[in-house]
Scaffold this motif. Sequence first.
Motif, PDB file in Angstrom:
ATOM      1  N   UNK A  82       0.854  -1.110  -0.026  1.00 16.92           N
ATOM      2  CA  UNK A  82      -0.105  -0.008  -0.103  1.00 16.92           C
ATOM      3  C   UNK A  82       0.819   1.279  -0.073  1.00 16.92           C
ATOM      4  N   UNK A  83       0.145   2.192  -0.384  1.00 20.26           N
ATOM      5  CA  UNK A  83       0.824   3.595  -0.136  1.00 20.26           C
ATOM      6  C   UNK A  83       0.879   4.054   1.276  1.00 20.26           C
ATOM      7  N   UNK A  84       1.667   4.737   1.754  1.00 18.10           N
ATOM      8  CA  UNK A  84       1.762   5.267   2.984  1.00 18.10           C
ATOM      9  C   UNK A  84       0.628   5.886   3.541  1.00 18.10           C
ATOM     10  N   UNK A  85       0.248   5.782   4.832  1.00 23.33           N
ATOM     11  CA  UNK A  85      -0.811   6.732   5.536  1.00 23.33           C
ATOM     12  C   UNK A  85      -0.771   8.000   5.039  1.00 23.33           C
ATOM     13  N   UNK A  86       0.541   8.727   5.147  1.00 21.46           N
ATOM     14  CA  UNK A  86       0.673  10.169   4.668  1.00 21.46           C
ATOM     15  C   UNK A  86       0.154  10.587   3.133  1.00 21.46           C
ATOM     16  N   UNK A  87       0.658   9.499   2.371  1.00 22.04           N
ATOM     17  CA  UNK A  87       0.267   9.593   0.960  1.00 22.04           C
ATOM     18  C   UNK A  87      -1.147   9.350   0.793  1.00 22.04           C
ATOM     19  N   UNK A  88      -1.727   8.433   1.706  1.00 23.13           N
ATOM     20  CA  UNK A  88      -3.183   8.209   1.403  1.00 23.13           C
ATOM     21  C   UNK A  88      -4.050   9.840   1.775  1.00 23.13           C
ATOM     22  N   UNK A  89      -3.430  10.363   2.781  1.00 23.54           N
ATOM     23  CA  UNK A  89      -3.966  11.510   3.393  1.00 23.54           C
ATOM     24  C   UNK A  89      -3.985  12.728   2.520  1.00 23.54           C
ATOM     25  N   UNK A  90      -2.720  12.941   2.023  1.00 25.95           N
ATOM     26  CA  UNK A  90      -2.308  14.178   1.064  1.00 25.95           C
ATOM     27  C   UNK A  90      -3.098  14.158  -0.006  1.00 25.95           C
ATOM     28  N   UNK A  91      -3.188  12.686  -0.767  1.00 24.09           N
ATOM     29  CA  UNK A  91      -3.840  12.400  -1.971  1.00 24.09           C
ATOM     30  C   UNK A  91      -5.310  12.828  -1.861  1.00 24.09           C
ATOM     31  N   UNK A  92      -6.002  12.355  -0.653  1.00 24.88           N
ATOM     32  CA  UNK A  92      -7.490  12.566  -0.578  1.00 24.88           C
ATOM     33  C   UNK A  92      -7.694  14.186  -0.239  1.00 24.88           C
ATOM     34  N   UNK A  93      -6.867  14.536   0.669  1.00 24.09           N
ATOM     35  CA  UNK A  93      -7.303  15.977   1.145  1.00 24.09           C
ATOM     36  C   UNK A  93      -6.921  17.368   0.025  1.00 24.09           C
TER      37      UNK A  93
END
Length: 181
Positions: A82-93
């Motif tokens: 998976x992508x990192x949790x930070x990447x998830x957050x940044x891409x979605x926000x």
Amino acid sequence: MTRSDYLALIDAYGGHFKISEFDIQDSIGRMDTGFLQSFLAWRQWTGMPTMITSAWRRNDQKSHGKGKAIDCLLFTQWRVQQASALNHWLLATTWPFQGVGLYFDWSYKCPITKADIPAIGLHVDGWSGNTTKQRPLRWLRINGLYYYQSVVNGSFFCQTNSKSITLDQALKLHATTAEAV
């Protein structure tokens, strides 16, 4: 819209999904077309392989029931990493979603071993409907508890345990527990 219209819409944004991925509980026809188009454009923009785990949900009075939400997993290597949790957050926000939730307590079934693998889940929605929480809304779920982000100071607060956490603290906590697995 007809099924062929939905196919054309999916194809117009890179063809990264099959209609069946949106047909988890019913029909892609239950999805809000504007939100679906935004989600497909977001997927094309991120370039991240994306697994949809939930779209329209029957008996849901909120975003999923309105056809304006998708739960998904983002991968750097399809169904392996998976992508990192930070990447998830940044891409979605970075995208103008009305709701973004990051779930540190999800899992998915590995297609090879059939084992449950810990995962970072992502909820994105385009719903601004009747809710007591201010939109856009950002939240984290850690060990089943919801922490909602303050628009005043950016920290996340959980009404259940009356505790606050910052995004950085949540990411460090997740990294520590992920290493233990």
